[in-house]
Design a protein around this motif. Structure first.
Motif, PDB file in Angstrom:
ATOM      1  N   LEU A  59       0.825  -1.225  -0.114  1.00 28.85           N
ATOM      2  CA  LEU A  59      -0.090   0.168   0.029  1.00 28.85           C
ATOM      3  C   LEU A  59       0.865   1.302   0.072  1.00 28.85           C
ATOM      4  O   LEU A  59       0.857   2.297  -0.519  1.00 28.85           O
ATOM      5  N   GLN A  60       2.032   1.233   0.674  1.00 27.88           N
ATOM      6  CA  GLN A  60       2.952   2.294   0.644  1.00 27.88           C
ATOM      7  C   GLN A  60       3.329   2.539  -0.899  1.00 27.88           C
ATOM      8  O   GLN A  60       3.664   3.746  -1.196  1.00 27.88           O
ATOM      9  N   GLU A  63       1.006   4.277  -2.901  1.00 25.83           N
ATOM     10  CA  GLU A  63       0.863   5.792  -2.421  1.00 25.83           C
ATOM     11  C   GLU A  63       2.009   6.401  -3.010  1.00 25.83           C
ATOM     12  O   GLU A  63       1.808   7.560  -3.457  1.00 25.83           O
ATOM     13  N   SER A  64       3.302   5.834  -3.055  1.00 23.23           N
ATOM     14  CA  SER A  64       4.395   6.503  -3.608  1.00 23.23           C
ATOM     15  C   SER A  64       4.261   6.656  -5.027  1.00 23.23           C
ATOM     16  O   SER A  64       4.447   7.561  -5.740  1.00 23.23           O
ATOM     17  N   GLN A  66       1.349   7.298  -6.779  1.00 21.19           N
ATOM     18  CA  GLN A  66       0.576   8.384  -7.062  1.00 21.19           C
ATOM     19  C   GLN A  66       1.165   9.754  -6.898  1.00 21.19           C
ATOM     20  O   GLN A  66       0.838  10.720  -7.388  1.00 21.19           O
ATOM     21  N   GLN A  67       2.029   9.488  -5.903  1.00 19.49           N
ATOM     22  CA  GLN A  67       2.716  10.969  -5.697  1.00 19.49           C
ATOM     23  C   GLN A  67       3.864  11.351  -6.796  1.00 19.49           C
ATOM     24  O   GLN A  67       4.139  12.496  -7.079  1.00 19.49           O
ATOM     25  N   ARG A  87      -7.744   1.824   3.717  1.00 16.52           N
ATOM     26  CA  ARG A  87      -6.376   1.921   3.449  1.00 16.52           C
ATOM     27  C   ARG A  87      -5.838   2.077   1.928  1.00 16.52           C
ATOM     28  O   ARG A  87      -4.978   2.922   1.665  1.00 16.52           O
ATOM     29  N   ARG A  90      -7.295   5.032   0.110  1.00 17.36           N
ATOM     30  CA  ARG A  90      -6.253   6.144   0.654  1.00 17.36           C
ATOM     31  C   ARG A  90      -5.070   6.046  -0.340  1.00 17.36           C
ATOM     32  O   ARG A  90      -4.462   7.121  -0.503  1.00 17.36           O
ATOM     33  N   SER A  91      -4.408   4.866  -0.530  1.00 15.49           N
ATOM     34  CA  SER A  91      -3.140   4.731  -0.896  1.00 15.49           C
ATOM     35  C   SER A  91      -3.038   4.890  -2.644  1.00 15.49           C
ATOM     36  O   SER A  91      -2.002   4.936  -3.139  1.00 15.49           O
ATOM     37  N   GLY A  92      -4.309   4.890  -3.121  1.00 17.02           N
ATOM     38  CA  GLY A  92      -4.258   5.021  -4.629  1.00 17.02           C
ATOM     39  C   GLY A  92      -4.759   4.053  -5.294  1.00 17.02           C
ATOM     40  O   GLY A  92      -4.653   3.969  -6.579  1.00 17.02           O
TER      41      GLY A  92
END
Length: 424
Positions: A59-60, A63-64, A66-67, A87, A90-92
């Motif tokens: 999940l991290q 998230e990275s 999407q950033q 979660r 929220r992580s994308g």
């Protein structure tokens, strides 16, 4: 259909073969630690992942992604836990499919992930645009305030000028507003740092007047005010300037000021003048280095004129100080002061001619220059009488008059340097 970047650990369904059967190519396999790097290097249009129970690392990674390299994400899982679902979103993750893997559903699920991704990107862009507009509005309000204060115009007129320059330069009003704000900041910083140069010489001049008992009470009050002003400027510059860029120069100014203060305290004595003057010279050198660095760091070429006008303030006080040192002290100190005075006169007159010829001008600036030249002649006339009490009083008055003229001129040049039409 888009190309797929696939995350499929051991035990996963035959996703690559199923995608190929649907006419969807897999261009690379990836893992959470290198997902962003693979997405940046490749030409993937969507990420497909299979993980029975998504761990925090996966999940991290989403998230990275999407950033740094946003892509639609389709995740197949056996985990029906609501907290994990939240979660993941929220992580994308754009399509979170629980116990629903079926080759025939791949195409519609990919379309779903892409549609949700496009919706999210549109919302993100709208939010970014709204934030930009809000920030631009703040910039415009600040720029209008600067123009209203410096040019004594109405809010409507200030905005009209911003719009006019915006259209002429084919720039956003916010971009023009930032130029105005940056120019005001740079001109103010050069002006304040330049004041430190002047105040270093002014303090010794006032201390010398107290030693000579020439307007001693007034000189004492002005000395206290000058010291207070230095402390305010040093503190203000310390808060407003970048420590990374100017920290060493600010530290030099602060140390020089700390060394000068004790030399000026207590009952004024002529034999303490040389030490006070030497400490003031160190502050002058440190302040001049800071002023020059600030001028050089700004894109505004016209700040050179602001710096020159500000230096004339310093020379008005320096020359008066040198005349008083020559009259009050003996031997090498007096001789050195007399020689320095000759150089100060040459520097002042050279800079005065440069200012009179400078393209950055206005009717108000030219009028002030004429008055300043008259004040300069008055000070020169009084320098020869420094050995007499009334002559020292005339030097005190004339140097204050000249200082006032160049305080006004420096402010006028600083205002002109902030002109909306400045192309520095």
């Amino acid at each position: 259909m888009p190309r797929v970047l696939l995350i499929a650990p051991a035990g996963a369904p035959p996703i690559e073969q199923d995608l190929a059967a649907q006419g969807v190519p897999v261009i690379a396999h990836s893992e959470p630690p290198r997902l962003v790097a693979d997405a940046v290097r490749g030409e993937a249009g969507v990420v497909v992942a299979w993980e029975p129970y998504p761990a925090a690392g996966l999940l991290q990674a989403f998230e990275s992604l999407q950033q740094h390299a946003p892509l639609p994400v389709l995740l197949f899982t056996d985990d029906a836990d609501v907290a994990t679902l939240e979660r993941a979103l929220r992580s994308g993750v754009h399509a979170y499919v629980v116990k629903g893997y079926d080759p025939v559903r791949l195409r519609p699920l990919l379309q779903l992930a892409r549609a949700r991704f496009e919706r999210d990107e549109a919302q993100r862009a709208a939010h970014a645009d709204l934030a930009d507009r809000f920030e631009e509005r703040k910039l415009v309000d600040r720029a209008k305030g600067i123009l209203m204060r410096e040019h004594q115009i109405s809010e409507d007129e200030a905005f009209r000028q911003l719009r006019q320059v915006s259209m002429l330069g084919q720039q956003r009003v916010g971009t023009v507003s930032r130029r105005v704000i940056d120019a005001a900041r740079d001109a103010d910083a050069v002006n304040r740092a330049g004041q430190l140069r002047m105040l270093s010489q002014r303090l010794v001049k006032l201390y010398a007047l107290r030693c000579a008992r020439a307007d001693a009470e007034q000189a004492g009050r002005l000395q206290v005010e000058a010291a207070r002003r230095i402390s305010e400027i040093v503190a203000g510059l310390g808060q407003s300037l970048s420590q990374a860029t100017f920290g060493d120069l600010l530290e030099g100014v602060d140390q020089a000021w700390s060394a000068l203060q004790p030399a000026l305290q207590g009952r004024p004595q002529v034999d303490r003048l040389p030490a006070a003057d030497a400490a003031a010279e160190r502050l002058l050198v440190a302040a001049d280095a800071l002023t020059t660095a600030l001028e050089s760091a700004s894109p505004l070429r016209t700040l050179a004129v602001v710096n020159r006008a500000g230096r004339q303030r310093m020379l008005s006080q320096r020359l008066a100080k040198q005349a008083l040192l020559g009259a009050l002290c003996d031997g090498p100190v007096a001789q050195s002061a007399a020689a320095d005075a000759v150089r100060s006169v040459e520097s002042f007159e050279q800079a005065l001619r440069a200012l009179q010829q400078a393209p950055l001008s206005s009717p108000e600036i030219r009028a002030q220059l004429e008055v300043a030249e008259q004040a300069w002649r008055e000070l020169l006339t009084g320098l020869g009488d420094a050995f007499a009490a009334d002559g020292r009083s005339r030097i005190a008055v004339a140097s204050e008059h000249l200082l006032d003229r160049f305080e006004r001129l420096t402010a006028l040049y600083a205002r002109a340097a902030q002109s909306l039409l400045e192309r520095g």
